[in-house]
Design a protein around this motif. Structure first.
Motif, PDB file in Angstrom:
ATOM      1  N   GLU A  87     -37.485  44.610  28.090  1.00 16.68           N
ATOM      2  CA  GLU A  87     -36.531  43.503  27.990  1.00 16.68           C
ATOM      3  C   GLU A  87     -36.110  43.027  29.376  1.00 16.68           C
ATOM      4  N   ARG A  88     -35.865  43.983  30.259  1.00 15.80           N
ATOM      5  CA  ARG A  88     -35.502  43.634  31.632  1.00 15.80           C
ATOM      6  C   ARG A  88     -36.666  42.956  32.347  1.00 15.80           C
ATOM      7  N   LEU A 124     -38.662  35.423  33.220  1.00 11.97           N
ATOM      8  CA  LEU A 124     -38.041  34.132  32.943  1.00 11.97           C
ATOM      9  C   LEU A 124     -37.525  33.479  34.221  1.00 11.97           C
ATOM     10  N   VAL A 125     -36.908  34.271  35.081  1.00 19.54           N
ATOM     11  CA  VAL A 125     -36.410  33.727  36.344  1.00 19.54           C
ATOM     12  C   VAL A 125     -37.571  33.214  37.194  1.00 19.54           C
ATOM     13  N   THR A 126     -38.645  33.980  37.250  1.00 16.85           N
ATOM     14  CA  THR A 126     -39.819  33.556  38.022  1.00 16.85           C
ATOM     15  C   THR A 126     -40.390  32.253  37.484  1.00 16.85           C
ATOM     16  N   LEU A 127     -40.480  32.121  36.162  1.00 19.09           N
ATOM     17  CA  LEU A 127     -41.030  30.906  35.558  1.00 19.09           C
ATOM     18  C   LEU A 127     -40.159  29.689  35.858  1.00 19.09           C
ATOM     19  N   LEU A 128     -38.857  29.868  35.809  1.00 21.35           N
ATOM     20  CA  LEU A 128     -37.970  28.751  36.120  1.00 21.35           C
ATOM     21  C   LEU A 128     -38.170  28.281  37.558  1.00 21.35           C
ATOM     22  N   ASN A 180     -38.305  36.419  23.362  1.00 24.88           N
ATOM     23  CA  ASN A 180     -38.168  35.908  24.719  1.00 24.88           C
ATOM     24  C   ASN A 180     -39.136  34.761  24.982  1.00 24.88           C
ATOM     25  N   ARG A 181     -40.236  34.749  24.271  1.00 27.75           N
ATOM     26  CA  ARG A 181     -41.156  33.613  24.406  1.00 27.75           C
ATOM     27  C   ARG A 181     -40.471  32.322  23.963  1.00 27.75           C
ATOM     28  N   GLU A 182     -39.713  32.395  22.886  1.00 24.20           N
ATOM     29  CA  GLU A 182     -39.015  31.203  22.409  1.00 24.20           C
ATOM     30  C   GLU A 182     -37.997  30.729  23.441  1.00 24.20           C
ATOM     31  N   ILE A 183     -37.314  31.667  24.079  1.00 21.84           N
ATOM     32  CA  ILE A 183     -36.351  31.293  25.113  1.00 21.84           C
ATOM     33  C   ILE A 183     -37.063  30.663  26.299  1.00 21.84           C
ATOM     34  N   PRO A 185     -41.077  38.177  43.248  1.00 19.60           N
ATOM     35  CA  PRO A 185     -41.256  37.085  42.283  1.00 19.60           C
ATOM     36  C   PRO A 185     -39.975  36.397  41.833  1.00 19.60           C
ATOM     37  N   THR A 186     -38.836  37.073  41.897  1.00 11.42           N
ATOM     38  CA  THR A 186     -37.601  36.454  41.415  1.00 11.42           C
ATOM     39  C   THR A 186     -36.856  35.696  42.507  1.00 11.42           C
ATOM     40  N   LEU A 187     -37.347  35.732  43.741  1.00  5.71           N
ATOM     41  CA  LEU A 187     -36.684  35.048  44.851  1.00  5.71           C
ATOM     42  C   LEU A 187     -37.409  33.748  45.160  1.00  5.71           C
ATOM     43  N   ARG A 188     -36.712  32.635  45.070  1.00  2.35           N
ATOM     44  CA  ARG A 188     -37.337  31.333  45.287  1.00  2.35           C
ATOM     45  C   ARG A 188     -37.925  31.175  46.695  1.00  2.35           C
ATOM     46  N   PRO A 189     -37.218  31.555  47.772  1.00  2.00           N
ATOM     47  CA  PRO A 189     -37.842  31.413  49.097  1.00  2.00           C
ATOM     48  C   PRO A 189     -39.160  32.180  49.214  1.00  2.00           C
ATOM     49  N   SER A 190     -39.227  33.343  48.578  1.00  2.00           N
ATOM     50  CA  SER A 190     -40.468  34.121  48.614  1.00  2.00           C
ATOM     51  C   SER A 190     -41.587  33.386  47.888  1.00  2.00           C
ATOM     52  N   LEU A 191     -41.263  32.742  46.771  1.00  2.00           N
ATOM     53  CA  LEU A 191     -42.283  31.979  46.039  1.00  2.00           C
ATOM     54  C   LEU A 191     -42.706  30.732  46.819  1.00  2.00           C
TER      55      LEU A 191
END
Length: 653
Positions: free
Chosen positions: A472-473, A479-483, A507-510, A444-450
């Motif tokens: 937290e981690r 967050l990275v996946t959402l971006l 983290n929701r606010e961020i 999920p955190t890798l753009r090519p995979s998404l």
């Protein structure tokens, strides 16, 4: 057996007295002072009679010895014979040692007492207070909400009992909740799993008890034991505080309710989180609506006894309130009806459940508001269509989400799971009928995979947090996946909606920068729900209905299905349009403010008379059991289009 010597007995007795702590030490030092004074007085009287006579005899010598014992500087002006001066010097030196030891003992004892008090082990004497058992991130939300709820009270108290240092708890609370208003927050250090520690909180005189699930794999086990302790306790008097608790894993719910007994409320945190995710994934803004209804900041649900409404119907009462939006009825028999049929009569003893900012501001209108009936419309709907949903990531709630989705979607719908590892569950054996469940390997955190997932082929995306790493981690990875997802949507013009879990509300606010459609912070929702139930346990029937697909639920439906787009109306007209559909209107959401915190365009309980103009992309927040045509309406009135409106009530009921 050898006889014990007198010397050993005396030494044992002395050691036993020393074990009694500071009072015993002070007693021994006092006795030593008396012995020293008596001995010196006797010696002066025997060997320095002239000096003794000049200083008032033995009473005067005893007084002089006492003063020199307490204050060594007193002997500076002494005069007399060598024996007298030597004895006065002796008593002064002895006094130095005794007073020094006394000061040390007092200092040590005082420090020990202060440390004991700082440990929070003293028993409380309070009445009408709220007790929170356990410690987690949820405790700060609970305290903030209780402070808000008790603003109108002259004096209120919240007691925290947790197996943590009292000073550390107080410091964290001051940092996270700096303003507690009129509410005193008292911390006690102790384990909620120990009966003796529970008694520190003055349980018998408490108003309510909240059991927070602690952090860890055995959190439900601890909650169940606390409930057993409370249920088996001998309570004084006939009244006992009502107990509310939450379990994290649904299989533990039955055991927890059995342990709690008939008088306590136990909610399933995992099930509520799953239902909120599933309901929100097709209607953006739902979590914000629940956040306001469950929070004491904004609008809450209050019972209102309106004698003036007796003999009228629920539908007629919808526009009878100047401030407040009815959501249901609480009958005199104790039954709770959320969004009942519009022709339900309001009888003597019945209460209207009203959504309002405070129970003190609820009032009936002097006259019915004017309606713009020409602006009321009904948009013909098309038949529900099958869905394509992508679930990115996987955790313990994933299987429940798939199972609940299967109950709500149309046959032929598809859900693909994109995760690093294939889920262990076999959904064909789980009885999934309407869904075709697929799997796609993905990081999920890798753009090519998404990008390899062909995101444009899905209407809805659900992003789940990872249970196997620190919360937290896990939020950081989400967050990275959402971006990545939002950037892909912007570049490829993909219209999919995104709903994601978050572990922390901070983290929701961020994460708002990602412009995801909805964020589900299950821990905060559970904290808000528990706090509401501690204040009014009767609301449990309302919230259980709202979260149950078989009852009346909250939907955000397109405004064009109720009023003509762009027409200037008032909210009373919207309420009437919803009433004609058998629904209860609670508010609206403005699409142009959907990314503006803190309410993200959601307005609940608006003024019924103020001018209002809704556009094509805006939504109406309604309570409804069925999104299809109401049985009492002409066939011309249809449900809103599923594809346009998001979740149609028919597919969720």
């Amino acid at each position: 057996m050898a006889r014990t010597r007198l010397r050993d007995r005396l030494r044992y007795w002395f050691d036993a007295t020393m074990d009694r702590g500071t009072p015993a030490l002070i007693g021994w030092l006092g006795l030593a002072s008396v012995v020293l004074i008596v001995a010196v007085t006797a010696l002066v009287t025997l060997f320095a009679r002239k000096d003794a006579g000049e200083n008032g005899g033995w009473p005067g010598i005893a007084w002089m010895s006492l003063l020199r014992t307490l204050d060594p500087g007193t002997m500076g002006g002494d005069s007399g014979g060598p024996v007298f001066l030597a004895l006065m010097l002796l008593v002064t030196i002895g006094g130095i040692f005794i007073v020094s030891a006394l000061i040390g003992v007092l200092t040590t004892g005082l420090e020990a007492r202060i440390q004991e008090l700082r440990k929070g082990r003293s028993r409380l004497i309070e009445r009408g207070h709220t007790i929170v058992l356990g410690w987690s991130e949820q405790v700060f939300t609970v305290i903030a909400e209780l402070v808000e709820a008790n603003q109108s009270e002259r004096r209120s108290c919240v007691v925290i009992l947790a197996d943590r240092d009292k000073v550390q708890m107080e410091d964290e609370i001051r940092r996270r909740v700096p303003d507690t208003g009129r509410t005193r927050v008292v911390c006690r250090s102790g384990s909620p799993l120990q009966r003796a520690d529970l008694e520190l909180t003055s349980l018998d005189s408490a108003k309510s008890v909240m059991v927070l699930p602690p952090v860890g794999d055995d959190s439900d086990t601890d909650v169940i034991k606390v409930l057993l302790l409370l249920n088996s306790r001998s309570w004084k008097g006939t009244r006992r505080p009502h107990v509310v608790a939450a379990v994290q894993n649904s299989p533990n719910l039955a055991a927890a309710r059995l342990a709690a007994g008939d008088t306590a409320l136990v909610i399933d945190a995992d099930d509520i989180a799953v239902r909120l995710i599933v309901q929100s994934h097709r209607q953006s803004g739902l979590s914000t609506v629940f956040d306001e209804i469950l929070s004491f900041t904004g609008n809450e649900i209050y019972p209102f006894a309106a004698k003036a409404l007796h003999g009228t119907t629920y539908g007629e009462a919808l526009n009878r309130f100047d401030l407040g939006a009815p959501v249901g009825l609480r009958t005199a028999a104790g039954d709770t009806l959320v969004n009942p049929p519009m022709d339900t009569a309001i009888g003597p003893g019945d209460q209207v459940l009203v959504l309002a900012e405070d129970d003190l501001v609820i009032r009936l209108a002097n006259a019915r508001p004017a309606l713009t009936e020409s602006a009321i419309t009904s948009t013909p709907g098309r038949s529900p269509k099958s869905d394509r949903t992508l679930v990115i990531g996987w955790n313990s709630r994933g299987a429940k989400i798939i199972t609940l989705l299967d109950r709500l979607v149309e046959p032929g719908s598809l859900v693909d799971i994109a995760a690093p590892r294939r889920p262990a569950e076999d959904f064909r054996d789980a009885g999934v009928q309407n869904l075709t469940v697929g799997f796609k390997p993905c990081e999920p955190t890798l753009r090519p995979s998404l990008e390899s997932l062909d995101l444009g082929g899905y209407r809805h995306i659900i992003v789940l947090t990872d249970d196997d790493i620190h919360p937290e981690r896990s939020d950081d990875r989400t967050l990275v996946t959402l971006l990545h997802l939002r950037d892909i949507a912007t570049r490829s013009d993909c219209p999919y909606s995104i709903v994601t879990e978050m572990n922390s509300d901070a983290n929701r606010e961020i994460a708002q920068v990602t412009k995801a459609d909805d964020f589900i912070v299950s821990t905060k929702i559970i904290s808000l729900l528990l706090t509401q139930l501690t204040e009014d346990r009767e609301l449990y029937a309302v919230f259980s209905d709202l979260f149950d697909p078989a009852g009346s639920e909250i939907y955000l439906k397109p405004a064009v299905s109720y009023v003509v787009p762009g027409a200037t109306v008032n909210f009373a007209t919207v309420v009437e349009a919803a009433r004609q559909r058998g629904e209860t209107a609670l508010g609206y959401r403005l699409a142009g403010q959907s990314d503006v915190p803190p309410r993200y365009g959601v307005v609940l309980n608006p003024s019924k008379t103020a001018p209002l103009s809704l556009s094509d992309g805006d939504s109406i927040v309604v309570l409804a059991e069925d999104g299809r045509v109401h049985p009492g309406l002409p066939e011309a009135r249809h449900a809103p289009d599923v594809e346009h409106a998001g979740p149609d009530a028919a597919t969720l009921s």
